[in-house]
Design an enzyme around this catalytic site. Structure first.
Site, PDB file in Angstrom:
ATOM      1  CG  ASP A 178      -1.885   1.028   1.207  1.00 59.04           C
ATOM      2  OD1 ASP A 178      -1.634   2.268   0.842  1.00 59.04           O
ATOM      3  OD2 ASP A 178      -3.150   0.931   1.832  1.00 59.04           O
ATOM      4  CG  HIS A 179       1.430   3.715  -3.372  1.00 58.36           C
ATOM      5  ND1 HIS A 179       0.529   3.119  -4.221  1.00 58.36           N
ATOM      6  CD2 HIS A 179       1.263   5.024  -3.448  1.00 58.36           C
ATOM      7  CE1 HIS A 179      -0.505   4.033  -4.533  1.00 58.36           C
ATOM      8  NE2 HIS A 179      -0.065   5.205  -4.261  1.00 58.36           N
ATOM      9  CG  HIS A 241      -4.616   4.240  -0.546  1.00 62.46           C
ATOM     10  ND1 HIS A 241      -3.730   3.013  -0.677  1.00 62.46           N
ATOM     11  CD2 HIS A 241      -4.907   3.988  -1.750  1.00 62.46           C
ATOM     12  CE1 HIS A 241      -3.490   2.859  -1.839  1.00 62.46           C
ATOM     13  NE2 HIS A 241      -4.052   3.522  -2.390  1.00 62.46           N
TER      14      HIS A 241
HETATM   15  P1  NAD Z   1       1.389  -2.399 -17.102  1.00 59.85           P
HETATM   16  O1  NAD Z   1       0.249  -2.744 -17.944  1.00 59.85           O
HETATM   17  O2  NAD Z   1       2.054  -1.173 -17.614  1.00 59.85           O
HETATM   18  O3  NAD Z   1       2.607  -3.666 -16.937  1.00 59.85           O
HETATM   19  C1  NAD Z   1       2.136  -4.936 -16.777  1.00 59.85           C
HETATM   20  C2  NAD Z   1       3.251  -5.517 -17.119  1.00 59.85           C
HETATM   21  O4  NAD Z   1       2.994  -7.160 -17.284  1.00 59.85           O
HETATM   22  C3  NAD Z   1       4.176  -5.674 -18.508  1.00 59.85           C
HETATM   23  O5  NAD Z   1       5.520  -5.807 -18.116  1.00 59.85           O
HETATM   24  C4  NAD Z   1       3.695  -6.812 -19.415  1.00 59.85           C
HETATM   25  O6  NAD Z   1       4.629  -7.285 -20.274  1.00 59.85           O
HETATM   26  C5  NAD Z   1       3.658  -7.722 -18.338  1.00 59.85           C
HETATM   27  N1  NAD Z   1       2.663  -9.134 -18.521  1.00 59.85           N
HETATM   28  C6  NAD Z   1       1.418  -8.733 -19.062  1.00 59.85           C
HETATM   29  N2  NAD Z   1       0.731 -10.049 -19.276  1.00 59.85           N
HETATM   30  C7  NAD Z   1       1.817 -10.751 -19.303  1.00 59.85           C
HETATM   31  C8  NAD Z   1       1.997 -12.474 -19.419  1.00 59.85           C
HETATM   32  N3  NAD Z   1       1.019 -13.255 -19.886  1.00 59.85           N
HETATM   33  N4  NAD Z   1       3.067 -12.842 -19.188  1.00 59.85           N
HETATM   34  C9  NAD Z   1       4.325 -12.052 -18.835  1.00 59.85           C
HETATM   35  N5  NAD Z   1       4.085 -10.879 -18.585  1.00 59.85           N
HETATM   36  C10 NAD Z   1       3.011 -10.251 -18.865  1.00 59.85           C
HETATM   37  O7  NAD Z   1       1.065  -2.053 -15.482  1.00 59.85           O
HETATM   38  P2  NAD Z   1       1.671  -1.351 -14.566  1.00 59.85           P
HETATM   39  O8  NAD Z   1       1.002   0.178 -14.483  1.00 59.85           O
HETATM   40  O9  NAD Z   1       3.066  -1.498 -14.391  1.00 59.85           O
HETATM   41  O10 NAD Z   1       1.059  -2.027 -13.083  1.00 59.85           O
HETATM   42  C11 NAD Z   1       1.625  -3.336 -12.329  1.00 59.85           C
HETATM   43  C12 NAD Z   1       0.846  -3.514 -11.239  1.00 59.85           C
HETATM   44  O11 NAD Z   1       1.005  -2.390 -10.305  1.00 59.85           O
HETATM   45  C13 NAD Z   1      -0.957  -3.547 -11.302  1.00 59.85           C
HETATM   46  O12 NAD Z   1      -1.092  -4.753 -10.396  1.00 59.85           O
HETATM   47  C14 NAD Z   1      -1.207  -2.205 -11.143  1.00 59.85           C
HETATM   48  O13 NAD Z   1      -2.767  -2.408 -10.272  1.00 59.85           O
HETATM   49  C15 NAD Z   1      -0.392  -2.008  -9.736  1.00 59.85           C
HETATM   50  N6  NAD Z   1       0.024  -0.637  -9.612  1.00 59.85           N
HETATM   51  C16 NAD Z   1       0.426   0.304 -10.905  1.00 59.85           C
HETATM   52  C17 NAD Z   1       0.507   1.703 -10.352  1.00 59.85           C
HETATM   53  C18 NAD Z   1       1.221   2.732 -11.333  1.00 59.85           C
HETATM   54  O14 NAD Z   1       1.434   3.846 -11.039  1.00 59.85           O
HETATM   55  N7  NAD Z   1       1.353   2.288 -12.574  1.00 59.85           N
HETATM   56  C19 NAD Z   1       0.145   2.175  -9.175  1.00 59.85           C
HETATM   57  C20 NAD Z   1      -0.299   1.415  -8.042  1.00 59.85           C
HETATM   58  C21 NAD Z   1      -0.610  -0.017  -8.481  1.00 59.85           C
END
Ligand code: NAD
Length: 490
Positions: A178-179, A241
């Site tokens: 939970d950032h 949060h």
């Molecule tokens: P993103 O969609 O940018 O990245 C997803 C990644 O998963 C990619 O590297 C993709 O290649 C990989 N991927 C997808 N399907 C795949 C498969 N079948 N096999 C292997 N790799 C696969 O997502 P993100 O924004 O980086 O978010 C990642 C996680 O973090 C999510 O759970 C999201 O809810 C959480 N999150 C993200 C943020 C943010 O600021 N981006 C904030 C809070 C939480």
């Protein structure tokens, strides 16, 4: 930590947005401070067929602002290895195990492993399962798992997810991110509450009238319309949060400041959350959705006109309500919250409103308020009553303000840096325990259910305001009002 960690970190989702924006810079900061040095390597996995060279260039680019020199950035990036990987393909885990073992020998990492699941939660279960069945998790060295939010979308999916993770990892090995809990001011709630006699002794229902938590965003859903329309403010901000923050404000003093004792007290708060009757639930929790509006001459569009949002969407972009904690300390004290998009100003604030004193010399006295600023500014302020300068005895509020100065804020760790540091040190204080997640979903599910059946209105609010009138009326029912009411500039 004085010693640098020995560890191989595997990131699932290495080509993603989070990895690029947060994880690589945070790992680099830990490298710069010596918490990671020669005995670490990172395996990045994602579907794309990247080479090591290309991956290194992605890492270098993501830390270019932070590095002292291009050589330093390159030296750091040389610890990064890439493995093209489909999470459903067993063959790929076999290759991953080989790489893991090989890097363990090269970097003498003592078989310590950290897995970071930075991808969509529907993949968490299959990854955890394969990590065990393919012998990557082998019981040698420490083995810890970091998972991103969201942890389920209701109690059922969260329980299912947890069951899948538990087949490979023990609860003590699972770190649910939970950032917000990595933020400096959230962590300083402990210092404020427990290191100050003037607060510690009055932190209870005898002296505190109500507590107000605001998570306000100026932005709308931006490009996340598709995801957000399925989720809504309650799932996105409250279940995690808001309730985590509430637990830090409401918990009893831990027997000691060890992770075990702190966790015990935090979990207690979640278990003491009052589960109101259906009728109370309808009154205590309200929802809203933004319409178009104008702020500083700039027009914002309505939520239903945002890209990838259903034009008839009933998803809430604003949620507000009153939680109660059935503890001797806080029984009957409302913990109000509101969170929303397209509000007047961005800011995460906590206002602790003390009880109003009787009037003296016939003058009304404002209650003392302790405000904790969590973001974007960090600091706190305390309002007290003093005498206005002059011949007359006129009471007026004065406030003591402390804002962390820009240099200190610049030096304060990034939430992900702090949280990864904690995981390397096996400190789970700032992560959500399964019992907390379970208890919060039980209550949130009931609200979600009521809302999905449209048993209560979806209030509209104009973009640029602090949410619908219903959120202001809610506090009136408890003889309270929102302390933070930023000026609206159209
Ligand atoms: P993103 O969609 O940018 O990245 C997803 C990644 O998963 C990619 O590297 C993709 O290649 C990989 N991927 C997808 N399907 C795949 C498969 N079948 N096999 C292997 N790799 C696969 O997502 P993100 O924004 O980086 O978010 C990642 C996680 O973090 C999510 O759970 C999201 O809810 C959480 N999150 C993200 C943020 C943010 O600021 N981006 C904030 C809070 C939480």
């Amino acid at each position: 930590m004085n010693m640098s960690s020995k560890v191989i970190v595997t990131i699932f989702g290495a080509s993603g947005d989070l990895a690029h924006r947060k994880l690589y810079p945070s790992l680099f900061r830990l490298y710069k401070t010596g918490n990671l040095s020669e005995h670490f390597a990172v395996i990045g996995t994602a579907r794309r067929p990247w080479s090591k060279e290309y991956f290194e260039s992605v890492v270098v680019e993501s830390i270019s602002d932070l590095a002292n020199s291009p050589e330093q950035a390159q030296e750091f990036a040389s610890h990064f290895y890439y493995q093209s990987h489909d999470v459903n393909d067993t063959e790929h885990y076999i290759k991953l195990r080989e790489l893991q073992n090989q890097l363990n020998d090269t970097y003498q990492a003592e078989h310590n492993k950290l897995f970071f699941l930075s991808m969509a939660p529907q993949f968490f279960g299959t990854i955890a399962k394969h990590l065990k069945s393919e012998g990557i998790v082998d019981g040698k060295g420490f083995e810890r798992l970091i998972v991103e939010k969201p942890f389920g979308t209701d109690l059922e999916t969260a329980s299912q997810l947890n069951k899948e993770l538990e087949e490979t990892f023990e609860e003590e090995q699972i770190f649910r991110i939970d950032h917000y809990l990595g933020k400096e001011m959230i962590q300083s709630i402990f210092a404020l509450r427990f290191a100050n006699l003037i607060f510690e002794n009055v932190w209870n229902r005898d002296y505190i009238d109500n507590v107000q938590i605001t998570f306000a965003e100026r932005l709308g859903v931006e490009e996340r319309g598709g995801y957000y329309d399925e989720s809504g403010a309650l799932r996105d901000m409250v279940q995690n949060h808001t309730l985590q923050l509430l637990s830090l404000l409401a918990m009893d003093k831990p027997a000691s400041f060890t992770k075990e004792d702190i966790r015990k007290e935090k979990v207690k708060v979640f278990e003491q959350l009052v589960n109101p009757s259906d009728e109370e639930l309808k009154k205590q929790f309200i929802r809203g959705q933004y319409r178009s509006g104008k702020i500083q001459g700039k027009k914002d569009i309505s939520y239903r006109s945002e890209p990838n949002v259903n034009p008839e969407s009933m998803t809430e972009t604003f949620a507000s309500g009153a939680f109660f904690v059935d503890s001797d300390r806080f029984r009957g004290v409302p913990f109000f919250f509101r969170t929303g998009k397209r509000l007047t100003k961005k800011g995460t604030h906590v206002n602790v409103v003390f009880k109003q004193m009787d009037s003296i010399f016939g003058q009304e006295i404002a209650p003392n308020v302790l405000t904790i600023y969590i973001q974007p500014n960090e600091g706190f302020s305390l309002s007290v009553n003093g005498k206005e300068v002059g011949e007359q005895f006129q009471i007026a509020p004065i406030s003591f303000d402390y804002e962390t100065d820009a240099t200190a804020t610049g030096a304060s760790p990034e939430p992900y840096e702090k949280l990864i540091y904690d995981v390397l040190n096996n400190d789970s204080t700032n992560f959500s325990h399964w019992n907390e997640v379970k208890a919060s979903w039980s209550l949130i599910d009931r609200i979600e259910h009521m809302w999905s059946e449209n048993q209560v209105p979806l209030h509209e609010y104009k973009s640029g305001t602090m949410g619908p009138q219903a959120s202001f009326d809610l506090l009136k029912d408890y003889n309270a009002e929102w302390v933070w009411q930023p000026a609206i500039e159209e």
